[in-house]
Design a protein around this motif. Structure first.
Motif, PDB file in Angstrom:
ATOM      1  N   VAL A  99     -11.836  18.622  -5.330  1.00  0.00           N
ATOM      2  CA  VAL A  99     -11.295  17.475  -4.591  1.00  0.00           C
ATOM      3  C   VAL A  99     -10.207  17.990  -3.644  1.00  0.00           C
ATOM      4  N   PRO A 100     -10.338  17.717  -2.344  1.00  0.00           N
ATOM      5  CA  PRO A 100      -9.307  18.163  -1.414  1.00  0.00           C
ATOM      6  C   PRO A 100      -8.010  17.378  -1.663  1.00  0.00           C
ATOM      7  N   THR A 101      -6.958  18.084  -1.984  1.00  0.00           N
ATOM      8  CA  THR A 101      -5.706  17.399  -2.301  1.00  0.00           C
ATOM      9  C   THR A 101      -5.099  16.719  -1.077  1.00  0.00           C
ATOM     10  N   SER A 102      -5.428  17.202   0.118  1.00  0.00           N
ATOM     11  CA  SER A 102      -4.880  16.550   1.314  1.00  0.00           C
ATOM     12  C   SER A 102      -5.369  15.106   1.414  1.00  0.00           C
ATOM     13  N   ASN A 103      -6.615  14.852   1.046  1.00  0.00           N
ATOM     14  CA  ASN A 103      -7.133  13.480   1.071  1.00  0.00           C
ATOM     15  C   ASN A 103      -6.480  12.641  -0.021  1.00  0.00           C
ATOM     16  N   ALA A 104      -6.290  13.223  -1.191  1.00  0.00           N
ATOM     17  CA  ALA A 104      -5.632  12.496  -2.277  1.00  0.00           C
ATOM     18  C   ALA A 104      -4.192  12.156  -1.903  1.00  0.00           C
ATOM     19  N   ILE A 105      -3.518  13.107  -1.276  1.00  0.00           N
ATOM     20  CA  ILE A 105      -2.132  12.864  -0.839  1.00  0.00           C
ATOM     21  C   ILE A 105      -2.094  11.724   0.172  1.00  0.00           C
ATOM     22  N   ARG A 106      -3.033  11.725   1.100  1.00  0.00           N
ATOM     23  CA  ARG A 106      -3.060  10.649   2.110  1.00  0.00           C
ATOM     24  C   ARG A 106      -3.276   9.289   1.445  1.00  0.00           C
ATOM     25  N   ALA A 107      -4.160   9.226   0.463  1.00  0.00           N
ATOM     26  CA  ALA A 107      -4.388   7.959  -0.245  1.00  0.00           C
ATOM     27  C   ALA A 107      -3.117   7.509  -0.971  1.00  0.00           C
ATOM     28  N   VAL A 108      -2.400   8.446  -1.573  1.00  0.00           N
ATOM     29  CA  VAL A 108      -1.153   8.100  -2.263  1.00  0.00           C
ATOM     30  C   VAL A 108      -0.107   7.619  -1.255  1.00  0.00           C
ATOM     31  N   GLU A 109      -0.064   8.249  -0.081  1.00  0.00           N
ATOM     32  CA  GLU A 109       0.879   7.787   0.962  1.00  0.00           C
ATOM     33  C   GLU A 109       0.583   6.344   1.366  1.00  0.00           C
ATOM     34  N   ILE A 110      -0.692   6.026   1.504  1.00  0.00           N
ATOM     35  CA  ILE A 110      -1.064   4.658   1.881  1.00  0.00           C
ATOM     36  C   ILE A 110      -0.716   3.691   0.744  1.00  0.00           C
ATOM     37  N   MET A 111      -0.942   4.098  -0.493  1.00  0.00           N
ATOM     38  CA  MET A 111      -0.578   3.239  -1.632  1.00  0.00           C
ATOM     39  C   MET A 111       0.927   3.012  -1.667  1.00  0.00           C
ATOM     40  N   LYS A 112       1.695   4.035  -1.346  1.00  0.00           N
ATOM     41  CA  LYS A 112       3.161   3.916  -1.315  1.00  0.00           C
ATOM     42  C   LYS A 112       3.584   2.876  -0.281  1.00  0.00           C
ATOM     43  N   ILE A 113       3.031   2.979   0.913  1.00  0.00           N
ATOM     44  CA  ILE A 113       3.377   2.041   1.986  1.00  0.00           C
ATOM     45  C   ILE A 113       3.017   0.610   1.585  1.00  0.00           C
TER      46      ILE A 113
END
Length: 182
Positions: A122-136
């Motif tokens: 799993v590419p962690t960059s995509n997971a990080i982006r999803a977490v950033e969107i969840m944070k917002i």
């Protein structure tokens, strides 16, 4: 796994000292913000599916190849795994927010998460982006700067403007997730 009270006692005990007055003031604030904290946790848990789905959809919209054959969200089984993981992260952020301590998030969710994703490809960059969107999205719900349903309508704990520090605390827990995946 600790809560704000346990963390304070354990920390003082480890030093062989009494609980400091600053620590007591922090605990008083924790108790005073209890209704806001409960309402913020409720806002996350009531919107967990929407927040996770919007985050994964946002991530996919930014990387349209993810849902194509060979993409990391293809077939639907992988997409479902992304949604499940987003909901799990949100659940542990809500646990940490309610406890006023991130140790449950760190112990039960983040410990080994990056290694698991790397092992699964799993590419962690995509997971990080999803977490950033969840944070917002989560902060917007808590501060009532979202365009959807308002969190505090009919609730006596305050308004979104009065929950800036609770929202900032939740944001810090998302930052822990991002840091763990980085």
């Amino acid at each position: 796994m600790l809560d704000a009270f346990s963390r304070t006692v354990v920390s003082a005990d480890a030093k062989g000292a009494a609980i400091r007055s600053e620590d007591l003031a922090d605990l008083r604030k924790y108790v005073a913000d209890a209704n806001k904290r409960i309402d913020a946790t409720l806002a996350i848990t009531q919107n967990v599916s929407c927040i996770a789905a919007d985050a994964v959809a946002g991530m996919v919209c930014e990387n349209t190849g993810l849902t194509q054959p060979g993409g990391h969200c293809y077939p639907t089984r992988r997409m479902a795994a992304c949604l499940r993981d987003g909901e799990i992260i949100l659940r542990y952020v809500s646990y940490a927010l309610l406890a006023g301590d991130p140790s449950v998030l760190e112990d039960r969710c983040l410990n080994g998460l990056k290694e698991t994703y790397l092992a699964l490809g799993v590419p962690t960059s995509n997971a990080i982006r999803a977490v950033e969107i969840m944070k917002i999205a989560t902060v917007a719900i808590m501060t009532e700067t979202n365009t959807g349903r308002k969190m505090f309508k009919g609730i006596n704990s305050g308004s979104g403007a009065q929950c800036q520090d609770i929202a900032a605390e939740a944001a810090s827990y998302f930052d822990l997730v991002i840091e763990a995946l980085s």
